[in-house]
Scaffold this motif. Structure first.
Motif: not given
Length: 297
Positions: A8, A11, A15, A70, A74
């Motif tokens: 995470n 990510r 991003t 990702d 989710r």
């Protein structure tokens, strides 16, 4: 094994475009983020980020893991939502086992209330063998098993919740000499031919014990493990029998139903519930509904 927290963070770095920006957005120090990225690259065994000016960009492996991060995020969010729904009793599945004689009077109204209060819970409902209910409850691992008490100790991890005491009534041919009495002593049936209404097992024990206490053993001339058939045999004049009050929902027109005393045979109905499932909201609702339905009978 790859650490989900570090995935995470990867990510977030990809991003944000830089470790500094990711640290600012997440409330960490840049050095803490850098340390975690170094550990993640060791876990992956391949570089994940490459410096471009003051920022970073993912390598092919970094892009691969970012996409999976990702998906994992989710999936975990969906799992947490599903778990919260299960804890709250909004979803899930209850396996219920029951004896047929209290299905219409107790089980059906309780299930109606369960459906109303927990519409998302699926119900797996099956009849059980009344001869050996506790082993069935233990082996099947049903969430709730409605059964007749047998006097045996219950398996470890199973709690018995008392639902009701169900008294047996005498079933006589309509022209029988005792049909004019509202209640009579059980010993009055000592010399009568008997129709068996129960299979061997817990439901037969109260009858045998009560007759023994009254000083006799029934003389069975016919047997039936079905209450409707037993009533038909009695109406045909084969003999008398005892049937629990809960089993007399459909009364034969050719019989008289009377109370007996000294002693009055009684079977005790329990719900056998695994200790681990008692905290489930839907199961608590079902137990409360079963108790309320039993009180109305």
């Amino acid at each position: 094994m790859l650490d989900v927290r570090r995935l995470n963070l990867l990510r977030a770095v990809v991003t944000s475009g830089s470790i500094t920006a990711a640290a600012r957005n997440l409330g960490y120090t840049p050095s803490a983020i850098s340390q975690q990225m170094t550990l993640l690259e060791k876990e992956a065994g391949i570089p994940l980020l490459e410096r471009i000016g003051r920022g970073v960009q993912p390598t092919a492996a970094g892009r691969l893991l970012t996409g999976h991060a990702d998906t994992i995020s989710r999936t975990l969010a969906a799992a947490e939502t599903a778990l919260a729904d299960l804890r709250a009793g909004r979803t899930g599945r209850l396996s219920i086992r029951y004896i047929s004689s209290i299905g219409p009077t107790v089980v059906a109204p309780a299930l109606s209330r369960l459906r109303e209060e927990h519409p998302g819970v699926q119900i797996d409902l099956k009849l059980i063998d009344p001869e050996d209910p506790l082993p069935t409850a233990d082996k099947d691992r049903a969430d709730l098993t409605i059964m007749v008490g047998s006097g045996h100790s219950n398996p470890p991890g199973i709690r018995l919740v008392h639902l009701l005491d169900d008294a047996y009534c005498a079933v006589l041919p309509s022209g029988h000499r005792l049909a004019s009495q509202r209640v009579f002593d059980l010993v009055e049936l000592a010399g009568e031919p008997w129709v068996g209404s129960e299979p061997p097992g817990p439901c037969l024990v109260p009858i045998a014990d009560a007759c023994a206490a009254a000083g006799f053993s029934p003389n069975y001339v016919a047997t039936s493990e079905d209450y409707a058939t037993a009533q038909a045999f009695v109406a045909a004049g084969l003999g008398v029998c005892l049937i629990p009050r809960m089993g007399l929902g459909n009364r034969h027109s050719g019989v008289a139903i009377r109370r007996v005393r000294r002693p009055e045979p009684v079977r005790t109905i329990y719900a056998a519930v695994p200790e681990l499932t008692l905290a489930q909201p839907a199961l608590r609702t079902l137990l409360d509904a079963l108790k309320d339905a039993a009180k109305e009978e």
